[in-house]
Design a protein around this motif. Structure first.
Motif, short mmCIF file in Angstrom:
data_model
loop_
_atom_site.label_atom_id
_atom_site.label_comp_id
_atom_site.label_asym_id
_atom_site.label_seq_id
_atom_site.Cartn_x
_atom_site.Cartn_y
_atom_site.Cartn_z
N PHE A 37 0.86 -1.17 0.00
CA PHE A 37 0.00 0.00 0.00
C PHE A 37 0.91 1.23 0.00
O PHE A 37 1.64 1.46 0.97
N LEU A 38 0.90 1.99 -1.10
CA LEU A 38 1.84 3.09 -1.27
C LEU A 38 1.83 4.10 -0.12
O LEU A 38 2.90 4.50 0.34
N PRO A 39 0.68 4.52 0.41
CA PRO A 39 0.72 5.46 1.54
C PRO A 39 1.49 4.90 2.75
O PRO A 39 2.19 5.63 3.44
N ASP A 40 1.36 3.58 2.99
CA ASP A 40 2.12 2.97 4.09
C ASP A 40 3.61 2.97 3.77
O ASP A 40 4.43 3.26 4.64
N LEU A 41 3.96 2.63 2.53
CA LEU A 41 5.36 2.64 2.12
C LEU A 41 5.94 4.04 2.27
O LEU A 41 7.06 4.21 2.77
N CYS A 42 5.18 5.05 1.90
CA CYS A 42 5.65 6.44 2.01
C CYS A 42 5.84 6.84 3.47
O CYS A 42 6.81 7.52 3.81
N ALA A 43 4.93 6.44 4.33
CA ALA A 43 5.07 6.76 5.75
C ALA A 43 6.35 6.16 6.31
O ALA A 43 7.10 6.81 7.04
N VAL A 44 6.62 4.91 5.94
CA VAL A 44 7.84 4.24 6.40
C VAL A 44 9.07 4.87 5.74
O VAL A 44 10.09 5.09 6.39
N ALA A 45 8.96 5.20 4.46
CA ALA A 45 10.09 5.79 3.74
C ALA A 45 10.50 7.13 4.34
O ALA A 45 11.68 7.47 4.36
N ARG A 46 9.53 7.87 4.84
CA ARG A 46 9.85 9.17 5.45
C ARG A 46 10.57 8.99 6.78
O ARG A 46 11.42 9.78 7.13
N SER A 47 10.21 7.96 7.51
CA SER A 47 10.81 7.78 8.83
C SER A 47 12.05 6.91 8.80
O SER A 47 12.97 7.12 9.59
N ALA A 50 11.77 0.74 4.71
CA ALA A 50 10.73 0.71 3.68
C ALA A 50 11.10 -0.28 2.58
O ALA A 50 10.26 -1.03 2.09
N MET A 51 12.36 -0.29 2.20
CA MET A 51 12.80 -1.19 1.15
C MET A 51 12.74 -2.64 1.61
O MET A 51 12.35 -3.53 0.87
N VAL A 52 13.10 -2.89 2.87
CA VAL A 52 13.03 -4.24 3.42
C VAL A 52 11.58 -4.72 3.44
O VAL A 52 11.28 -5.86 3.07
N GLU A 53 10.65 -3.83 3.84
CA GLU A 53 9.24 -4.20 3.86
C GLU A 53 8.71 -4.51 2.47
O GLU A 53 7.94 -5.43 2.28
#
Length: 187
Positions: free
Chosen positions: A136-146, A151-154
């Motif tokens: 889910f891109l919004p979840d990936l973006c939230a993780v990518a920001r933090s 994010a890449m591992v997920e």
């Protein structure tokens, strides 16, 4: 009364002239530097294809084609140069892959406020690609920001997609343009 009728006729005629002058986007008529990230008048994505010219020694050439992928709620759209830069995409791309989502630098640009909040066409494209990978891109973006590495591992360890992705009304993809990007910093 007569002047009102003539004004109405003039308005209708001028709107028809403007519509004809502006035209509608036909992917096959676009130059190669405007093709990628464009959406035709029928709402289908344009894509840049490479083909071999007829002459045996000729180099490969490029042409713009209409894909079968329909973008819900968007037609006659060519992505702006500002969006192309903000999102870190390349107009000369032949074929687009979800592999770019695994690059921390690309994910950071895609998830940045200038891209995510202002470029719904590009975000919709990558939203659907991420969904195809079960992400889910919004979840990936939230993780990518933090934590970009996490994010890449997920993304790499994600399972199969939970089900088919629908671009219909009410789907997450159809609400991207109207919903703000999840962001740890308010803009």
């Amino acid at each position: 009364m007569a002047s009102l009728k003539s004004s109405m006729v003039l308005l209708v005629v001028s709107s028809l002239i403007i519509q004809c002058a502006l035209g509608s986007i036909v992917c096959e008529d676009l130059p190669k530097d405007a093709c990628a990230f464009a959406v035709s008048a029928s709402g289908k994505r344009c894509l840049l294809e490479k083909y071999k010219a007829e002459a045996a020694a000729a180099e490969a050439e490029y042409q713009c084609r209409t894909s079968e992928v329909v973008v819900e709620g968007m037609a006659d759209h060519i992505e702006t140069d500002e969006c192309v830069r903000a999102c870190g995409v390349d107009r000369s791309s032949v074929g687009i892959s979800s592999d770019s989502l695994m690059e921390a630098e690309f994910a950071a640009k895609l998830c940045s406020a200038p891209c995510y909040q202002n470029c719904p066409n590009i975000v919709d494209l990558y939203f659907n690609m991420a969904a195809g990978e079960g992400v889910f891109l919004p979840d990936l973006c939230a993780v990518a920001r933090s934590n970009p590495r996490r994010a890449m591992v997920e993304l790499l360890s994600s399972g199969a997609a939970p089900g088919p992705v629908s671009g219909g009304p009410g789907s997450p993809a159809s609400s991207l343009a109207s919903s703000p990007a999840p962001s740890p910093v308010s803009i």
